[in-house]
Design an enzyme around this catalytic site. Structure first.
Site, PDB file in Angstrom:
ATOM      1  N   HIS A 219       0.847  -1.201   0.000  1.00  0.00           N
ATOM      2  CA  HIS A 219       0.000   0.000   0.000  1.00  0.00           C
ATOM      3  C   HIS A 219       0.875   1.240   0.000  1.00  0.00           C
ATOM      4  CE1 HIS A 219       1.061  -0.431   4.275  1.00  0.00           C
ATOM      5  NE2 HIS A 219       0.904   0.880   4.354  1.00  0.00           N
ATOM      6  N   ASP A 221       0.693   5.256   1.692  1.00  0.00           N
ATOM      7  CA  ASP A 221      -0.026   5.880   2.805  1.00  0.00           C
ATOM      8  C   ASP A 221      -0.841   7.085   2.338  1.00  0.00           C
ATOM      9  OD1 ASP A 221       1.108   4.017   4.462  1.00  0.00           O
ATOM     10  OD2 ASP A 221       2.575   5.380   5.357  1.00  0.00           O
ATOM     11  N   HIS A 275       4.824   0.155  -0.085  1.00  0.00           N
ATOM     12  CA  HIS A 275       5.508  -0.652   0.928  1.00  0.00           C
ATOM     13  C   HIS A 275       4.593  -1.742   1.466  1.00  0.00           C
ATOM     14  CE1 HIS A 275       3.640   2.824   2.914  1.00  0.00           C
ATOM     15  NE2 HIS A 275       3.540   2.114   4.023  1.00  0.00           N
ATOM     16  N   ARG A 284       6.668  -8.524  16.424  1.00  0.00           N
ATOM     17  CA  ARG A 284       7.151  -7.214  15.988  1.00  0.00           C
ATOM     18  C   ARG A 284       6.066  -6.166  16.246  1.00  0.00           C
ATOM     19  NH1 ARG A 284       6.885  -4.106  11.121  1.00  0.00           N
ATOM     20  NH2 ARG A 284       8.721  -2.831  10.858  1.00  0.00           N
TER      21      ARG A 284
HETATM   22  C1  LIG Z   1      -5.118   8.022   8.877  1.00  0.00           C
HETATM   23  C2  LIG Z   1      -5.296   6.922   8.248  1.00  0.00           C
HETATM   24  C3  LIG Z   1      -4.288   6.307   7.315  1.00  0.00           C
HETATM   25  C4  LIG Z   1      -4.717   4.888   7.292  1.00  0.00           C
HETATM   26  C5  LIG Z   1      -6.191   5.054   7.275  1.00  0.00           C
HETATM   27  C6  LIG Z   1      -6.429   6.032   8.433  1.00  0.00           C
HETATM   28  C7  LIG Z   1      -6.258   5.284   9.757  1.00  0.00           C
HETATM   29  C8  LIG Z   1      -5.310   4.113   9.670  1.00  0.00           C
HETATM   30  C9  LIG Z   1      -4.230   4.192   8.584  1.00  0.00           C
HETATM   31  C10 LIG Z   1      -3.754   2.822   8.123  1.00  0.00           C
HETATM   32  C11 LIG Z   1      -2.680   2.173   9.018  1.00  0.00           C
HETATM   33  C12 LIG Z   1      -2.279   0.808   8.445  1.00  0.00           C
HETATM   34  C13 LIG Z   1      -2.034   0.865   6.940  1.00  0.00           C
HETATM   35  C14 LIG Z   1      -3.189   1.636   6.237  1.00  0.00           C
HETATM   36  C15 LIG Z   1      -3.056   1.538   4.728  1.00  0.00           C
HETATM   37  C16 LIG Z   1      -4.493   1.132   6.784  1.00  0.00           C
HETATM   38  O1  LIG Z   1      -5.112   0.182   6.446  1.00  0.00           O
HETATM   39  O2  LIG Z   1      -4.823   1.913   7.873  1.00  0.00           O
HETATM   40  C17 LIG Z   1      -3.206   3.050   6.741  1.00  0.00           C
HETATM   41  C18 LIG Z   1      -4.237   4.019   6.123  1.00  0.00           C
HETATM   42  C19 LIG Z   1      -3.705   4.813   4.938  1.00  0.00           C
HETATM   43  O3  LIG Z   1      -2.607   5.364   4.987  1.00  0.00           O
HETATM   44  O4  LIG Z   1      -4.420   4.875   3.958  1.00  0.00           O
HETATM   45  O1  LIG Z   2       4.972  -1.819  10.458  1.00  0.00           O
HETATM   46  C1  LIG Z   2       5.584  -1.220   9.589  1.00  0.00           C
HETATM   47  O2  LIG Z   2       6.810  -1.267   9.479  1.00  0.00           O
HETATM   48  C2  LIG Z   2       4.841  -0.373   8.569  1.00  0.00           C
HETATM   49  C3  LIG Z   2       3.452   0.008   8.969  1.00  0.00           C
HETATM   50  C4  LIG Z   2       2.726   0.734   7.881  1.00  0.00           C
HETATM   51  O3  LIG Z   2       3.084   0.712   6.733  1.00  0.00           O
HETATM   52  C5  LIG Z   2       1.527   1.521   8.217  1.00  0.00           C
HETATM   53  O4  LIG Z   2       1.086   1.498   9.397  1.00  0.00           O
HETATM   54  O5  LIG Z   2       1.009   2.180   7.307  1.00  0.00           O
HETATM   55 FE   LIG Z   3       2.064   2.269   5.527  1.00  0.00          FE
END
Ligand SMILES: C=C1C[C@]23C[C@H]1CC[C@H]2[C@@]12CCC[C@@](C)(C(=O)O1)[C@H]2[C@@H]3C(=O)O
Ligand SMILES: O=C(O)CCC(=O)C(=O)O
Ligand SMILES: [Fe+2]
Length: 340
Positions: A219, A221, A275, A284
């Site tokens: 994904h 961010d 990533h 972890r």
């Molecule tokens: C502020 C954010 C950014 C979110 C959505 C929302 C809350 C949680 C974040 C994450 C965290 C884990 C990876 C991700 C891809 C996910 O599934 O939730 C992120 C997503 C994004 O960066 O799109």
């Molecule tokens: O756990 C990690 O190293 C990456 C986590 C991540 O990519 C995310 O929270 O968006």
């Molecule tokens: Fe991420």
């Protein structure tokens, strides 16, 4: 269309402690296709105290979209405390964590599997806890008599991460010729324009067969910049022409990666790095701080005073909300939907 019960099940993680093998629903065939890092394949290490830092950061953003940051000023103790709080939270019995479960269709906060999970049919080896603003409502459910310590740590951490993210944003905006003065939410101490800043605590439980599953699917961010703390390896980035390779964490350094909003603002000059996370036989944890604009902010390449000679905007203007909604439905395809 999923029934509410099915939808609800999708936010409940596996009881990882009780499984000896990776269930079929967790098998990602592509999990083991990473490459060894070789010459020229190291993510830059930048010291924020270096007078040259802005230049080095700009180059890293153009080449990688990710770098490791030293000299960031976040106390080692605070980072260690955050790691301990992750351990304290995720070691709670499953039924206790379930009390703070994210509610389906509600705000994206609380305990549960990764929010992007709904876009994938294969399950990720992961559990998470998402915080926007204060964590008190959920912390109370987890530790009814003892939640204050957790909340204080979370508040302190978010405050310091926000200040660091703003410092980095200043550097990025300067490189892109975007006047920060025109961004009216910048430095807004109340962050009154909505909870778009987020802290994600991630747990990747010990895995009996790590090469068969993924902790987080590939994904990018949905952020301007993400500040990541992780003590052990597991994060991988995708580099065109190379493939997946590991980002090695350094003691005390943070991993900084750019998100989609910076790709849009930079008209594609800066990379929003793809990533994913691979899992290990050992537990972890990571903490990711997402620095994001308020939802009503209009993100556009045209905020830059200099797109370069003959350059046309590659992306149309979208509000952060519009883009986040597109992303929630289409993930990687969100970019093609806003491309001019
Ligand atoms: C502020 C954010 C950014 C979110 C959505 C929302 C809350 C949680 C974040 C994450 C965290 C884990 C990876 C991700 C891809 C996910 O599934 O939730 C992120 C997503 C994004 O960066 O799109
Ligand atoms: O756990 C990690 O190293 C990456 C986590 C991540 O990519 C995310 O929270 O968006
Ligand atoms: Fe991420």
């Amino acid at each position: 269309m999923a029934t509410p019960e099915e939808a609800y099940k999708r936010i409940i993680p596996l009881d990882f402690g009780s499984v000896q093998t990776v269930p079929d629903s967790f098998v990602w065939p592509q999990a083991s296709d990473g490459v060894q890092s070789g010459d020229g394949l190291t993510i830059p290490i930048i010291d924020l105290m270096d007078p040259n830092a802005p230049q080095l950061i700009t180059e890293a953003c153009e080449t990688w979209g990710i770098f490791r940051l030293k000299g960031h000023g976040i106390a080692t103790k605070l980072m260690e405390d955050m790691e301990s709080e992750c351990e304290r939270l995720f070691s709670l019995p499953t039924d206790q964590k379930m009390k703070a479960l994210r509610s389906p269709g509600g705000r994206m906060i609380g305990y549960g599997i990764a929010p992007i999970q709904s876009l994938f049919s294969t399950t990720m080896w992961h559990e998470g806890f998402t915080i926007m603003g204060s964590a008190i409502d959920h912390a109370r459910l987890l530790w009814p008599n003892d939640y204050q310590g957790f909340c204080d740590k979370i508040d302190d951490y978010q405050k310091q991460m926000k200040a660091l993210a703003e410092k980095l944003m200043r550097i990025l905006f300067k490189a892109l010729n975007i006047p920060v003065e025109e961004v009216n939410w910048f430095d807004d101490p109340t962050n009154s324009s909505g909870c778009s800043l987020a802290l994600q605590l991630n747990s990747y439980p010990p895995c009996p067969d790590p090469t068969r599953t993924l902790g987080l699917a590939p994904h990018t961010d949905t952020s301007i910049v993400t500040l990541l703390q992780a003590q052990t390896s597991g994060l991988q980035v995708f580099k065109d022409g190379v493939g997946w390779f590991a980002v090695q964490p350094l003691p005390d350094a943070l991993i900084v990666n750019l998100g989609d909003f910076t790709r849009i603002l930079s008209n594609g000059r800066f990379i929003s790095v793809l990533h994913r996370v691979v899992v290990k036989p050992i537990q972890r944890y990571s903490a990711a701080y997402f620095f994001r604009p308020p939802m009503d902010f209009a993100v556009s390449p045209l905020l830059s005073k200099d797109l370069g000679p003959g350059q046309v905007p590659r992306f149309r203007c979208v509000t952060a909300k519009e883009y986040s909604d597109l992303k929630a439905k289409h993930l990687d395809e969100a970019f093609s939907l806003i491309e001019n």
